[in-house]
Design an enzyme around this catalytic site. Sequence first.
Site, PDB file in Angstrom:
ATOM      1  N   LYS A 190       0.853  -1.207  -0.018  1.00 49.19           N
ATOM      2  CA  LYS A 190      -0.111   0.049   0.160  1.00 49.19           C
ATOM      3  C   LYS A 190       1.007   1.144   0.022  1.00 49.19           C
ATOM      4  O   LYS A 190       0.530   2.127  -0.658  1.00 49.19           O
ATOM      5  CB  LYS A 190      -0.860   0.104   1.332  1.00 49.19           C
ATOM      6  CG  LYS A 190      -1.558   1.319   1.551  1.00 49.19           C
ATOM      7  CD  LYS A 190      -2.417   1.256   2.975  1.00 49.19           C
ATOM      8  CE  LYS A 190      -1.718   1.490   4.272  1.00 49.19           C
ATOM      9  NZ  LYS A 190      -1.333   2.869   4.290  1.00 49.19           N
ATOM     10  N   ARG A 220      -4.035  10.448   2.696  1.00 47.19           N
ATOM     11  CA  ARG A 220      -2.978  11.666   2.929  1.00 47.19           C
ATOM     12  C   ARG A 220      -2.150  11.725   1.760  1.00 47.19           C
ATOM     13  O   ARG A 220      -1.219  12.619   1.642  1.00 47.19           O
ATOM     14  CB  ARG A 220      -1.938  11.223   4.188  1.00 47.19           C
ATOM     15  CG  ARG A 220      -2.930  11.106   5.495  1.00 47.19           C
ATOM     16  CD  ARG A 220      -1.924  10.882   6.613  1.00 47.19           C
ATOM     17  NE  ARG A 220      -0.541  11.816   6.736  1.00 47.19           N
ATOM     18  CZ  ARG A 220      -0.630  13.148   6.965  1.00 47.19           C
ATOM     19  NH1 ARG A 220      -1.862  13.572   7.490  1.00 47.19           N
ATOM     20  NH2 ARG A 220       0.605  13.819   6.959  1.00 47.19           N
ATOM     21  N   CYS A 224      -4.921   7.913   9.205  1.00 46.21           N
ATOM     22  CA  CYS A 224      -5.466   7.196  10.446  1.00 46.21           C
ATOM     23  C   CYS A 224      -5.014   8.153  11.475  1.00 46.21           C
ATOM     24  O   CYS A 224      -4.022   8.903  11.424  1.00 46.21           O
ATOM     25  CB  CYS A 224      -4.270   6.018  10.669  1.00 46.21           C
ATOM     26  SG  CYS A 224      -4.968   4.426   9.657  1.00 46.21           S
ATOM     27  N   VAL A 283       8.187   6.489  16.336  1.00 44.06           N
ATOM     28  CA  VAL A 283       7.739   7.459  15.049  1.00 44.06           C
ATOM     29  C   VAL A 283       6.351   8.253  15.212  1.00 44.06           C
ATOM     30  O   VAL A 283       6.548   9.409  14.700  1.00 44.06           O
ATOM     31  CB  VAL A 283       7.574   6.265  14.008  1.00 44.06           C
ATOM     32  CG1 VAL A 283       7.064   6.935  12.674  1.00 44.06           C
ATOM     33  CG2 VAL A 283       8.641   5.471  13.919  1.00 44.06           C
TER      34      VAL A 283
HETATM   35  N1  EPU Z   1       6.033  14.498  10.430  1.00 42.90           N
HETATM   36  C1  EPU Z   1       6.123  15.771  10.762  1.00 42.90           C
HETATM   37  N2  EPU Z   1       6.002  16.663   9.658  1.00 42.90           N
HETATM   38  C2  EPU Z   1       5.568  16.171   8.414  1.00 42.90           C
HETATM   39  C3  EPU Z   1       5.603  14.922   8.185  1.00 42.90           C
HETATM   40  C4  EPU Z   1       5.934  13.881   8.865  1.00 42.90           C
HETATM   41  O1  EPU Z   1       6.401  16.052  11.916  1.00 42.90           O
HETATM   42  O2  EPU Z   1       5.432  17.161   7.573  1.00 42.90           O
HETATM   43  C5  EPU Z   1       6.257  13.410  11.404  1.00 42.90           C
HETATM   44  C6  EPU Z   1       5.212  12.571  11.633  1.00 42.90           C
HETATM   45  O3  EPU Z   1       4.327  13.192  12.532  1.00 42.90           O
HETATM   46  C7  EPU Z   1       5.609  11.494  12.128  1.00 42.90           C
HETATM   47  C8  EPU Z   1       7.006  11.216  11.664  1.00 42.90           C
HETATM   48  O4  EPU Z   1       7.193  12.722  11.053  1.00 42.90           O
HETATM   49  O5  EPU Z   1       5.730  11.373  13.824  1.00 42.90           O
HETATM   50  C9  EPU Z   1       7.069  10.219  10.522  1.00 42.90           C
HETATM   51  O6  EPU Z   1       6.047  10.542   9.650  1.00 42.90           O
HETATM   52  P1  EPU Z   1       6.249   9.898   8.019  1.00 42.90           P
HETATM   53  O7  EPU Z   1       6.260  11.257   7.184  1.00 42.90           O
HETATM   54  O8  EPU Z   1       7.275   9.161   8.027  1.00 42.90           O
HETATM   55  O9  EPU Z   1       4.762   9.131   7.701  1.00 42.90           O
HETATM   56  P2  EPU Z   1       4.016   9.127   6.585  1.00 42.90           P
HETATM   57  O10 EPU Z   1       4.644   9.141   5.312  1.00 42.90           O
HETATM   58  O11 EPU Z   1       2.941  10.100   6.940  1.00 42.90           O
HETATM   59  C10 EPU Z   1       4.149   6.513   5.942  1.00 42.90           C
HETATM   60  C11 EPU Z   1       3.052   5.609   6.027  1.00 42.90           C
HETATM   61  C12 EPU Z   1       2.542   5.097   7.502  1.00 42.90           C
HETATM   62  C13 EPU Z   1       3.877   4.517   8.270  1.00 42.90           C
HETATM   63  C14 EPU Z   1       4.982   5.793   8.121  1.00 42.90           C
HETATM   64  C15 EPU Z   1       6.164   5.426   8.762  1.00 42.90           C
HETATM   65  C16 EPU Z   1       2.133   5.805   3.927  1.00 42.90           C
HETATM   66  C17 EPU Z   1       0.645   6.239   3.191  1.00 42.90           C
HETATM   67  N3  EPU Z   1       1.749   6.160   5.080  1.00 42.90           N
HETATM   68  O12 EPU Z   1       3.269   7.731   6.559  1.00 42.90           O
HETATM   69  O13 EPU Z   1       1.877   4.037   7.390  1.00 42.90           O
HETATM   70  O14 EPU Z   1       3.683   4.224   9.563  1.00 42.90           O
HETATM   71  O15 EPU Z   1       5.140   6.271   6.922  1.00 42.90           O
HETATM   72  O16 EPU Z   1       6.772   4.444   7.903  1.00 42.90           O
HETATM   73  O17 EPU Z   1       3.215   5.573   3.265  1.00 42.90           O
HETATM   74  C18 EPU Z   1       0.087   2.660   7.776  1.00 42.90           C
HETATM   75  O18 EPU Z   1       0.302   1.978   6.761  1.00 42.90           O
HETATM   76  O19 EPU Z   1      -0.792   2.117   8.503  1.00 42.90           O
HETATM   77  C19 EPU Z   1       0.735   3.729   8.105  1.00 42.90           C
HETATM   78  C20 EPU Z   1       0.327   4.543   8.811  1.00 42.90           C
END
Ligand code: EPU
Length: 441
Positions: free
Chosen positions: A22, A95, A119, A331
């Site tokens: 995903k 997102r 989520c 995280v």
């Molecule tokens: N963060 C910030 N500012 C930002 C972006 C992120 O502070 O602008 C923080 C977040 O709040 C978090 C940390 O950085 O505390 C990591 O967030 P990240 O950006 O890595 O997460 P994401 O890209 O939003 C993706 C996956 C998540 C997975 C995380 C970590 C997708 C669609 N989602 O989220 O997957 O947990 O990376 O590996 O790729 C899931 O599949 O259930 C899921 C939540």
Amino acid sequence: MGQLVINGGKPLKGRVDLRGAKNLVTKAMVASLLADSTSVLKDVPHIRDVEVVSGLLSLHGVKVTHDEDGVMTMDTSAVKQARVVDIDAHAGSSRIPILFCGPLLHQLGEAFIPQLGGCQIGDRPIDFHLDVLRAFGATVEKQIDGIRLSAPNGLTGAKIELPYPSVGATEQVLLSATRAKGITELTGAAVEPEIIDLIAILQKMGAIISVDTDRVIRIEGVEKMQGYSHRALFDRNEAASWAAAALATGGDIFVGGAEQTKMTTFLNVFRKIGGAFEIEDDGIRFFHPGGELKPVVIETDVHPGFMTDWQQPLVVALSQAKGLSIVHETVYENRFGFTDALRKMGAEVQIYRECLGGHPCRFGRRNFYHSAVISGPSKLVGADIVVPDLRGGFSHVVAALAAEGKSTVSNIELISRGYEKFLDKLTALGADYQVREDVRA
Ligand code: EPU
């Protein structure tokens, strides 16, 4: 909302097959926008998040097809601006829209992002994304219904340092930099296998990207990119979910399509707990070999650490291990909400604000309950529970399957955001359940 009535206490046994991840597939779909020809992505699961991104692509003039075998084609020869109300109405649960910005700025000179879903596992800000887009020269204007971006003169490569190796922000850089003028140097990048697979796709499209040591990624902008053909990386998170389900229920599950090298960290922890696995060419068999499970101390982290998306179903298995386990979530600040339901079912799980069992993290000394102590083994009993989010929801279903007696699990549609044919897979594994209302999972 649909409900599952589960009669637990039976080991899950059988085979499930994975499709593409995903967390790669949805980004690969966005990448197609960088070209103005057709891209083909294989092994695309039929899940809600994919439907949302397909819909968003269609709104932007992309012709998308997705067949039963998981082959998706995306014809981007007529990309156009979408209507704000349509984007807003459509994007609700995802997102991913934020990642449309770079490609749309290249193609059309402007982009709009609605309020984002996803989520509820923490604040989930988008500050890194907006800073990245500004660094490339985009103008970012916050409005009541979302954010409007423009870059009439195109994007220009930049030197960018991320404050945290965010997966999404790294993808934002990749999708913006490949067609920007000049060189981009990103430090503090996330290097999850899904990101490396996205880089492989971008390279097929004509990009010039090198991944150096110490989280440095260099991108040399190119003027034009073409469509790609790619088989998506398997879903490591789904593989880990079924592995934990096998352990928690005392079962035996062959996960077709799982690969060892992308799951080494998970496999080490699985073995330490007392789980057994056999690596085959076409997948991995995960099973409970009998005897007692052992407690562990885990700290979630960015790759190559233990993924945050793996901890929830594993906590259910840890409730069956003899002794005290600790999980320190570093995280997301708020990813233990799902443990309320586990407590209701008889698990002994306490959550703490302190950084327990590992290194102090950025959530320490703040008001975030981000460490859990699990004391086992506990006898789990059936209960009425409501799915809170994707991974937490999966763990609830696993707990209900492991528990003695009847559980009613509500809101299970959320699970279909990330697990393809979830109910069919439960059936294939011999789960005893009935669906109470109309459910698409
Ligand atoms: N963060 C910030 N500012 C930002 C972006 C992120 O502070 O602008 C923080 C977040 O709040 C978090 C940390 O950085 O505390 C990591 O967030 P990240 O950006 O890595 O997460 P994401 O890209 O939003 C993706 C996956 C998540 C997975 C995380 C970590 C997708 C669609 N989602 O989220 O997957 O947990 O990376 O590996 O790729 C899931 O599949 O259930 C899921 C939540």
